[in-house]
Scaffold this motif. Structure first.
Motif: not given
Length: 246
Positions: A167-188
């Motif tokens: 579970v940790i590995e899946d979330l870390l992978t997704e979080l790293a990918e998300t942050y590579s595309q935008q500075p924040f998880l939600a909004g500006e």
């Protein structure tokens, strides 16, 4: 009445609230509780509603649970809001927070304790952090029973630890990918979603500002340290969030 936070110093859910209070520059006091012995104190505060921490007490109000406390802080102390005003960003931030609370928090706790409970000299100071010195002695003397109770209560074993690692590995992978595309998880802007992500993974990041005596790498069980080294690139993404906003 001053803000008072009832907590375990080691708890990453309590770290969410310490961070929120500090981010909003609010003055507060902490009451550090010892796991197990905390039950009577917390149930008295919540009038039997439950024994979990964090619990925030303020002006006669008692709020339990990190998400509800964040709601309360944004409502009563609206400066430096952690909940986005824009509806799509708000929905996204709350969805991230709930998912991380439900998935990341328990998984990090299970995986970490599975390894740390094998090393009493490491875990006892973590559990007793911020409490009177004699609690370390009491925990050390009763450690086999404490370890057994924690493993049973939190369903910690080889199988659940391995599942939690996935579970940790899946979330870390997704979080790293998300942050590579935008500075924040939600909004500006920085929000409760980013705070939750970095706070709940903090036991794996082991930031110096966290109020517990983290073990040196050489004392961490080899299997866990090997894993931490392998996942440093993804963990560093959250370390930057922590260092930038904590």
């Amino acid at each position: 009445m001053a803000l008072r936070l009832y907590q375990f110093a080691i708890s990453h859910y309590c770290e969410k609230i310490r961070w929120a209070l500090d981010y909003k520059k609010l003055s507060y006091e902490t009451t550090n509780l010892l796991p197990g012995q905390h039950i009577k104190t917390v149930q008295k505060l919540t009038k039997g509603a439950g024994a979990s921490v964090p619990v925030l007490e303020h002006d006669g109000e008692v709020i339990q649970g990190s998400s509800d406390i964040l709601d309360y802080l944004d409502r009563v102390f609206p400066d430096k809001p952690l909940t986005p005003v824009d509806e799509p960003a708000r929905t996204q931030a709350l969805a991230w927070e709930k998912r991380l609370d439900d998935e990341a928090g328990p998984a990090v706790r299970c995986y970490s304790y599975h390894h740390f409970l094998q090393r009493p000299k490491i875990v006892v100071p973590l559990l007793a952090a911020g409490t009177p010195f004699y609690n370390r002695i009491l925990l050390s003397l009763a450690f086999s029973r404490v370890s057994e109770t924690m493993r049973k209560w939190m369903k910690i074993n080889e199988r659940t630890a391995e599942k939690s690692r996935g579970v940790i590995e899946d979330l870390l992978t997704e979080l790293a990918e998300t942050y590579s595309q935008q500075p924040f998880l939600a909004g500006e802007s920085f929000s409760r979603a980013d705070l939750t992500a970095a706070a709940l993974f903090a036991p794996l990041l082991q930031p110096p500002a966290y109020p517990v005596p983290w073990p040196k790498p050489a004392r961490i069980p080899k299997e866990m340290q090997t894993w931490l080294n392998q996942w440093q690139p993804q963990l560093q993404v959250l370390s930057r969030v922590y260092s930038d906003y904590r």
